[in-house]
Design a protein around this motif. Sequence first.
Motif, PDB file in Angstrom:
ATOM      1  N   ILE A   8      -7.901  -3.805  11.669  1.00  0.00           N
ATOM      2  CA  ILE A   8      -6.521  -4.254  11.465  1.00  0.00           C
ATOM      3  C   ILE A   8      -5.657  -2.999  11.621  1.00  0.00           C
ATOM      4  O   ILE A   8      -6.182  -1.898  11.680  1.00  0.00           O
ATOM      5  CB  ILE A   8      -6.400  -4.918  10.057  1.00  0.00           C
ATOM      6  CG1 ILE A   8      -5.101  -5.693   9.911  1.00  0.00           C
ATOM      7  CG2 ILE A   8      -6.558  -3.905   8.937  1.00  0.00           C
ATOM      8  CD1 ILE A   8      -5.054  -6.552   8.642  1.00  0.00           C
ATOM      9  N   HIS A   9      -4.318  -3.179  11.723  1.00  0.00           N
ATOM     10  CA  HIS A   9      -3.444  -2.006  11.850  1.00  0.00           C
ATOM     11  C   HIS A   9      -3.886  -1.158  13.055  1.00  0.00           C
ATOM     12  O   HIS A   9      -4.190   0.013  12.963  1.00  0.00           O
ATOM     13  CB  HIS A   9      -3.510  -1.193  10.543  1.00  0.00           C
ATOM     14  CG  HIS A   9      -2.527  -0.073  10.425  1.00  0.00           C
ATOM     15  ND1 HIS A   9      -2.755   1.170  10.957  1.00  0.00           N
ATOM     16  CD2 HIS A   9      -1.318   0.027   9.811  1.00  0.00           C
ATOM     17  CE1 HIS A   9      -1.755   1.975  10.677  1.00  0.00           C
ATOM     18  NE2 HIS A   9      -0.856   1.298   9.993  1.00  0.00           N
ATOM     19  N   HIS A  10      -3.900  -1.826  14.209  1.00  0.00           N
ATOM     20  CA  HIS A  10      -4.457  -1.196  15.404  1.00  0.00           C
ATOM     21  C   HIS A  10      -3.603  -0.051  15.928  1.00  0.00           C
ATOM     22  O   HIS A  10      -2.379  -0.145  15.980  1.00  0.00           O
ATOM     23  CB  HIS A  10      -4.602  -2.235  16.525  1.00  0.00           C
ATOM     24  CG  HIS A  10      -5.411  -3.417  16.115  1.00  0.00           C
ATOM     25  ND1 HIS A  10      -6.545  -3.317  15.343  1.00  0.00           N
ATOM     26  CD2 HIS A  10      -5.242  -4.743  16.378  1.00  0.00           C
ATOM     27  CE1 HIS A  10      -7.041  -4.530  15.150  1.00  0.00           C
ATOM     28  NE2 HIS A  10      -6.271  -5.402  15.749  1.00  0.00           N
ATOM     29  N   ILE A  32       7.399   1.754   7.276  1.00  0.00           N
ATOM     30  CA  ILE A  32       8.076   0.544   7.765  1.00  0.00           C
ATOM     31  C   ILE A  32       7.107  -0.501   8.308  1.00  0.00           C
ATOM     32  O   ILE A  32       7.365  -1.704   8.208  1.00  0.00           O
ATOM     33  CB  ILE A  32       9.138   0.914   8.835  1.00  0.00           C
ATOM     34  CG1 ILE A  32      10.134  -0.218   9.029  1.00  0.00           C
ATOM     35  CG2 ILE A  32       8.496   1.320  10.155  1.00  0.00           C
ATOM     36  CD1 ILE A  32      11.067  -0.423   7.853  1.00  0.00           C
ATOM     37  N   ASP A  33       5.966  -0.051   8.853  1.00  0.00           N
ATOM     38  CA  ASP A  33       5.011  -1.040   9.403  1.00  0.00           C
ATOM     39  C   ASP A  33       4.271  -1.795   8.300  1.00  0.00           C
ATOM     40  O   ASP A  33       3.484  -2.704   8.587  1.00  0.00           O
ATOM     41  CB  ASP A  33       4.016  -0.374  10.374  1.00  0.00           C
ATOM     42  CG  ASP A  33       3.309   0.835   9.798  1.00  0.00           C
ATOM     43  OD1 ASP A  33       3.951   1.621   9.081  1.00  0.00           O
ATOM     44  OD2 ASP A  33       2.099   1.004  10.064  1.00  0.00           O
ATOM     45  N   HIS A  34       4.558  -1.447   7.034  1.00  0.00           N
ATOM     46  CA  HIS A  34       3.935  -2.142   5.900  1.00  0.00           C
ATOM     47  C   HIS A  34       4.960  -2.864   5.026  1.00  0.00           C
ATOM     48  O   HIS A  34       4.570  -3.622   4.136  1.00  0.00           O
ATOM     49  CB  HIS A  34       3.140  -1.152   5.032  1.00  0.00           C
ATOM     50  CG  HIS A  34       2.044  -0.468   5.798  1.00  0.00           C
ATOM     51  ND1 HIS A  34       0.710  -0.774   5.646  1.00  0.00           N
ATOM     52  CD2 HIS A  34       2.109   0.486   6.765  1.00  0.00           C
ATOM     53  CE1 HIS A  34      -0.012  -0.030   6.483  1.00  0.00           C
ATOM     54  NE2 HIS A  34       0.809   0.738   7.168  1.00  0.00           N
ATOM     55  N   VAL A  35       6.252  -2.609   5.263  1.00  0.00           N
ATOM     56  CA  VAL A  35       7.268  -3.178   4.359  1.00  0.00           C
ATOM     57  C   VAL A  35       8.465  -3.846   5.046  1.00  0.00           C
ATOM     58  O   VAL A  35       9.309  -4.406   4.365  1.00  0.00           O
ATOM     59  CB  VAL A  35       7.826  -2.105   3.386  1.00  0.00           C
ATOM     60  CG1 VAL A  35       6.732  -1.603   2.455  1.00  0.00           C
ATOM     61  CG2 VAL A  35       8.462  -0.945   4.150  1.00  0.00           C
ATOM     62  N   SER A  86       0.823  -1.221   0.000  1.00  0.00           N
ATOM     63  CA  SER A  86       0.000   0.000   0.000  1.00  0.00           C
ATOM     64  C   SER A  86       0.851   1.263   0.000  1.00  0.00           C
ATOM     65  O   SER A  86       0.529   2.241  -0.668  1.00  0.00           O
ATOM     66  CB  SER A  86      -0.943   0.009   1.206  1.00  0.00           C
ATOM     67  OG  SER A  86      -0.218   0.088   2.426  1.00  0.00           O
ATOM     68  N   HIS A  87       1.940   1.257   0.745  1.00  0.00           N
ATOM     69  CA  HIS A  87       2.848   2.412   0.813  1.00  0.00           C
ATOM     70  C   HIS A  87       4.088   1.978   1.594  1.00  0.00           C
ATOM     71  O   HIS A  87       4.050   0.969   2.315  1.00  0.00           O
ATOM     72  CB  HIS A  87       2.159   3.631   1.440  1.00  0.00           C
ATOM     73  CG  HIS A  87       1.797   3.476   2.883  1.00  0.00           C
ATOM     74  ND1 HIS A  87       0.929   2.509   3.334  1.00  0.00           N
ATOM     75  CD2 HIS A  87       2.184   4.166   3.991  1.00  0.00           C
ATOM     76  CE1 HIS A  87       0.781   2.619   4.652  1.00  0.00           C
ATOM     77  NE2 HIS A  87       1.538   3.609   5.078  1.00  0.00           N
ATOM     78  N   PRO A  88       5.187   2.731   1.447  1.00  0.00           N
ATOM     79  CA  PRO A  88       6.450   2.214   1.972  1.00  0.00           C
ATOM     80  C   PRO A  88       6.767   2.577   3.426  1.00  0.00           C
ATOM     81  O   PRO A  88       7.931   2.658   3.796  1.00  0.00           O
ATOM     82  CB  PRO A  88       7.474   2.830   1.009  1.00  0.00           C
ATOM     83  CG  PRO A  88       6.857   4.096   0.561  1.00  0.00           C
ATOM     84  CD  PRO A  88       5.379   3.895   0.562  1.00  0.00           C
ATOM     85  N   GLY A 117      -5.638  -0.096   3.631  1.00  0.00           N
ATOM     86  CA  GLY A 117      -4.264   0.407   3.719  1.00  0.00           C
ATOM     87  C   GLY A 117      -4.256   1.441   4.831  1.00  0.00           C
ATOM     88  O   GLY A 117      -5.034   1.332   5.791  1.00  0.00           O
ATOM     89  N   ASP A 118      -3.395   2.460   4.724  1.00  0.00           N
ATOM     90  CA  ASP A 118      -3.499   3.597   5.651  1.00  0.00           C
ATOM     91  C   ASP A 118      -4.230   4.695   4.902  1.00  0.00           C
ATOM     92  O   ASP A 118      -3.902   4.995   3.743  1.00  0.00           O
ATOM     93  CB  ASP A 118      -2.112   4.095   6.070  1.00  0.00           C
ATOM     94  CG  ASP A 118      -1.498   3.194   7.135  1.00  0.00           C
ATOM     95  OD1 ASP A 118      -2.110   2.166   7.468  1.00  0.00           O
ATOM     96  OD2 ASP A 118      -0.398   3.531   7.627  1.00  0.00           O
ATOM     97  N   VAL A 119      -5.206   5.279   5.558  1.00  0.00           N
ATOM     98  CA  VAL A 119      -6.043   6.243   4.850  1.00  0.00           C
ATOM     99  C   VAL A 119      -6.288   7.459   5.746  1.00  0.00           C
ATOM    100  O   VAL A 119      -6.455   7.330   6.958  1.00  0.00           O
ATOM    101  CB  VAL A 119      -7.361   5.568   4.400  1.00  0.00           C
ATOM    102  CG1 VAL A 119      -8.193   5.106   5.587  1.00  0.00           C
ATOM    103  CG2 VAL A 119      -8.159   6.438   3.482  1.00  0.00           C
TER     104      VAL A 119
HETATM  105 ZN   LIG Z   1       0.753   2.087   8.885  1.00  0.00          ZN
END
Ligand SMILES: [Zn+2]
Length: 255
Positions: free
Chosen positions: A217-219, A64-67, A60-62, A170-172
């Motif tokens: 998700i992504h609490h 660190i918590d996603h990659v 979704s985007h770079p 994702g993150d929005v």
């Molecule tokens: Zn995030």
Amino acid sequence: MKIYLLGTCSGTEPMPGRNHVSWALDVNGRLYWFDAGESCSHTAYLLGLDLMAVRSIFISHPHIDHVAGFAKLLWCLRKLDSRHIGSMEGKTVDVFMPNPRLWPAQLEFMKEMENGFKINFTLNDRVIESGVIFDDGAVHVEALRNGHIASRESFSFRIQAEGKTIVFSGDVKSITELTEWLDDGCDLFLMETGHHKVADVCEFVKARSQVKRLVFIHHGREILEHYEDAIETAHSILGTDGRVQIGYDRQIIEL
Ligand SMILES: [Zn+2]
Ligand SMILES: [Zn+2]
């Protein structure tokens, strides 16, 4: 089809029992990977998932918590293949990244690993734009560019398979960016709460009966530090019949 929640935490300091965000969709034995937070491949492997079945990875985007687990995921594919624990020979993995600078940088990094990261499978780098980005006949994926923090952007994804629809935020920046997709309805809405209040999300979903199930998700800290209050809030708005749930690491959702 099954959804495996591999990590459910936002970008906090390390939290007990929760890793940063990642989940995988299993359709007909193929795995479609969404975000790749720390330890995602490790968790998946120990859950018994066949990493050789990974066909597509969507980032979704770079942040660190996603990659943070992305390089490790690719490394695992190579390691399992080279150890003959599985075979990746001749296979192709599509890797969807949100901007064209990321893949060459990632590859450069990987080439510093053992044997120059020589692999006998193909990594097909793709850049995400809003619209339909993927369709292999079994799984159809649309992306939606949305706001996030400051000038940064992220992508949301709408996934359709076996007649079901999943929306992943994702993150929005604002849930209203997903209004059109949620108005269309979905069987599962995976919504981040790292930047949003549980009550606000639940009220938004309550107004849309066509959103059948909401899994957080992504609490963020509201859920991480006040879990009981958060679930009580969610249940008070959306009921206790399973329409809303706070996701947890290693959770398996059947759709
Ligand atoms: Zn995030
Ligand atoms: Zn982010």
